[in-house]
Write an enzyme that holds these catalytic residues in place. Structure first.
Site, PDB file in Angstrom:
ATOM      1  CD  GLU A  51       4.934  87.480  23.976  1.00 58.11           C
ATOM      2  OE1 GLU A  51       5.542  88.249  23.224  1.00 58.11           O
ATOM      3  OE2 GLU A  51       5.473  86.513  24.554  1.00 58.11           O
ATOM      4  CG  ASP A  76       2.827  83.227  16.864  1.00 54.27           C
ATOM      5  OD1 ASP A  76       3.301  84.366  17.093  1.00 54.27           O
ATOM      6  OD2 ASP A  76       2.595  82.825  15.705  1.00 54.27           O
ATOM      7  CG  ASP A 125       0.814  92.830   9.888  1.00 53.04           C
ATOM      8  OD1 ASP A 125       0.385  93.998   9.730  1.00 53.04           O
ATOM      9  OD2 ASP A 125       1.120  92.082   8.961  1.00 53.04           O
ATOM     10  CG  ASP A 159       6.868  98.592  14.538  1.00 45.83           C
ATOM     11  OD1 ASP A 159       6.401  97.558  15.034  1.00 45.83           O
ATOM     12  OD2 ASP A 159       6.592  98.969  13.381  1.00 45.83           O
ATOM     13  CB  THR A 199       9.909  90.925  20.852  1.00 47.43           C
ATOM     14  OG1 THR A 199       9.718  91.958  19.884  1.00 47.43           O
ATOM     15  CG2 THR A 199       8.985  91.122  22.027  1.00 47.43           C
ATOM     16  CD  GLU A 202      11.005  96.099  22.108  1.00 48.77           C
ATOM     17  OE1 GLU A 202      10.583  95.017  22.562  1.00 48.77           O
ATOM     18  OE2 GLU A 202      11.052  97.143  22.757  1.00 48.77           O
TER      19      GLU A 202
HETATM   20  C1  LIG Z   1       5.130  90.689  13.710  1.00 53.29           C
HETATM   21  S1  LIG Z   1       5.183  89.163  14.545  1.00 53.29           S
HETATM   22  C2  LIG Z   1       5.670  89.623  16.192  1.00 53.29           C
HETATM   23  C3  LIG Z   1       6.237  88.460  16.959  1.00 53.29           C
HETATM   24  C4  LIG Z   1       6.757  88.799  18.375  1.00 53.29           C
HETATM   25  N1  LIG Z   1       5.701  89.277  19.232  1.00 53.29           N
HETATM   26  C5  LIG Z   1       7.883  89.791  18.317  1.00 53.29           C
HETATM   27  O1  LIG Z   1       7.679  90.949  18.731  1.00 53.29           O
HETATM   28  O2  LIG Z   1       8.991  89.423  17.883  1.00 53.29           O
HETATM   29  C6  LIG Z   1       3.463  88.791  14.744  1.00 53.29           C
HETATM   30  C7  LIG Z   1       3.187  87.379  15.226  1.00 53.29           C
HETATM   31  O3  LIG Z   1       1.785  87.225  15.425  1.00 53.29           O
HETATM   32  C8  LIG Z   1       1.373  85.959  14.951  1.00 53.29           C
HETATM   33  N2  LIG Z   1      -0.057  86.075  14.602  1.00 53.29           N
HETATM   34  C9  LIG Z   1      -0.620  87.026  13.818  1.00 53.29           C
HETATM   35  N3  LIG Z   1      -1.950  86.848  13.738  1.00 53.29           N
HETATM   36  C10 LIG Z   1      -2.230  85.749  14.488  1.00 53.29           C
HETATM   37  C11 LIG Z   1      -3.435  85.058  14.799  1.00 53.29           C
HETATM   38  N4  LIG Z   1      -4.595  85.478  14.341  1.00 53.29           N
HETATM   39  N5  LIG Z   1      -3.350  83.969  15.609  1.00 53.29           N
HETATM   40  C12 LIG Z   1      -2.155  83.542  16.080  1.00 53.29           C
HETATM   41  N6  LIG Z   1      -0.979  84.165  15.819  1.00 53.29           N
HETATM   42  C13 LIG Z   1      -1.021  85.250  15.032  1.00 53.29           C
HETATM   43  C14 LIG Z   1       2.285  85.670  13.771  1.00 53.29           C
HETATM   44  O4  LIG Z   1       2.379  84.292  13.517  1.00 53.29           O
HETATM   45  C15 LIG Z   1       3.604  86.293  14.232  1.00 53.29           C
HETATM   46  O5  LIG Z   1       4.444  85.364  14.880  1.00 53.29           O
END
Ligand SMILES: C[S@@+](CC[C@H](N)C(=O)[O-])C[C@H]1O[C@@H](n2cnc3c(N)ncnc32)[C@H](O)[C@@H]1O
Length: 252
Positions: A51, A76, A125, A159, A199, A202
């Site tokens: 994941e 992450d 993102d 989303d 999540t 989500e």
């Molecule tokens: C918008 S959050 C979504 C978190 C989770 N999947 C959720 O749906 O609640 C995006 C996550 O991706 C991680 N992330 C983004 N770019 C990353 C990268 N290049 N390497 C590791 N983690 C990354 C961020 O630290 C963050 O926790």
């Protein structure tokens, strides 16, 4: 740093199923379990599923409970978020889940060619202005070739209409096979335990009245990836604060 965060980091250092390597150590010594996660950690030959950007790791933990015949690893860079999933899986003594704190861009240091069977990308993102940082861009597809099996599966749950449209274009343009696709998961007929896991992000998007999109496709390594050049309408709601959720619900 707050006390809470310090306590979480202390826990993370002690958990046997959490792996975090400073870049300098990784560069000097490498990662000893690369290519050997099953042999050295999971002690079985089950498929390994990642994941990516797991945040609190709801999918890694939820899937590990639903599918004890698979091995799950949440990845992450943010340790304080990952702590939630690490703690839960430790307390529930789940043996088929681990967490890796690193940048996704460095994953080829941790996994060998063909070591991974599936990838989940949950609520990333969309990086609307930086294609190279988008987790379904062709740059990332090339990166995944270093460890994802040919015919492996990629799941995107999002989303974002921008992310969903972009990824659909990328999949079509590169002749990848769509295995399932919906732009409104919870108002479709699909009933699936896997998709019932929600999540942290989500839940927030659903509370704001947004439809959840899901795309599942088959991965194939390629010589020449083609980057989509279509113009996609940006998600205007992403800059709204929480207090704007009502306005958002009315507009959508
Ligand atoms: C918008 S959050 C979504 C978190 C989770 N999947 C959720 O749906 O609640 C995006 C996550 O991706 C991680 N992330 C983004 N770019 C990353 C990268 N290049 N390497 C590791 N983690 C990354 C961020 O630290 C963050 O926790």
């Amino acid at each position: 740093m707050g006390k809470n965060k310090l306590a979480k980091f202390a826990n993370m250092n002690e958990y046997p199923h959490v792996f975090q390597y400073p870049f300098a150590v990784l560069k000097e010594k490498g990662f000893e379990m690369k290519g050997k996660w099953n042999e050295m950690f999971f002690k079985n030959n089950n498929p390994i599923i990642l994941e990516l950007g797991c945040g609190k790791g709801e999918y890694s933990v939820g899937l590990a409970k639903l599918y004890p015949e698979n091995n799950f690893i949440g990845v992450d860079i943010k340790g304080a978020r990952m702590w939630s999933g690490a703690k839960q899986s430790f307390e529930e003594k789940l043996e088929n889940v681990a967490f890796l704190r690193t940048h996704i861009e460095l994953l080829s240091n941790f996994f060998d060619e063909g070591e991974v069977s599936e990838i989940w990308i949950t609520f990333p993102d969309p990086q609307m202005n930086k294609v190279n940082r988008r987790m379904t861009s062709t740059r990332f597809m090339k990166l995944y070739a270093q460890f994802l099996k040919p015919n492996g599966v990629v799941h995107l749950k999002s989303d974002s209409n921008f992310m969903f449209t972009y990824t659909s274009e990328m999949v079509d343009l590169n002749d990848l096979k769509v295995l399932f696709k919906t732009d409104d998961l919870y108002h479709s007929d699909l009933v699936d335990d896997i998709l019932s896991i929600k999540t942290f992000y989500e839940q927030q998007w659903i509370a704001r009245g947004l439809n959840i999109k899901y795309l599942k496709f088959e991965y194939l390594p390629k010589e020449d990836w083609v980057e989509p050049e279509v113009e996609i309408e940006q998600d205007s709601y992403r800059s709204y604060g929480r207090s704007n959720s009502q306005i958002l619900t009315k507009r959508i």
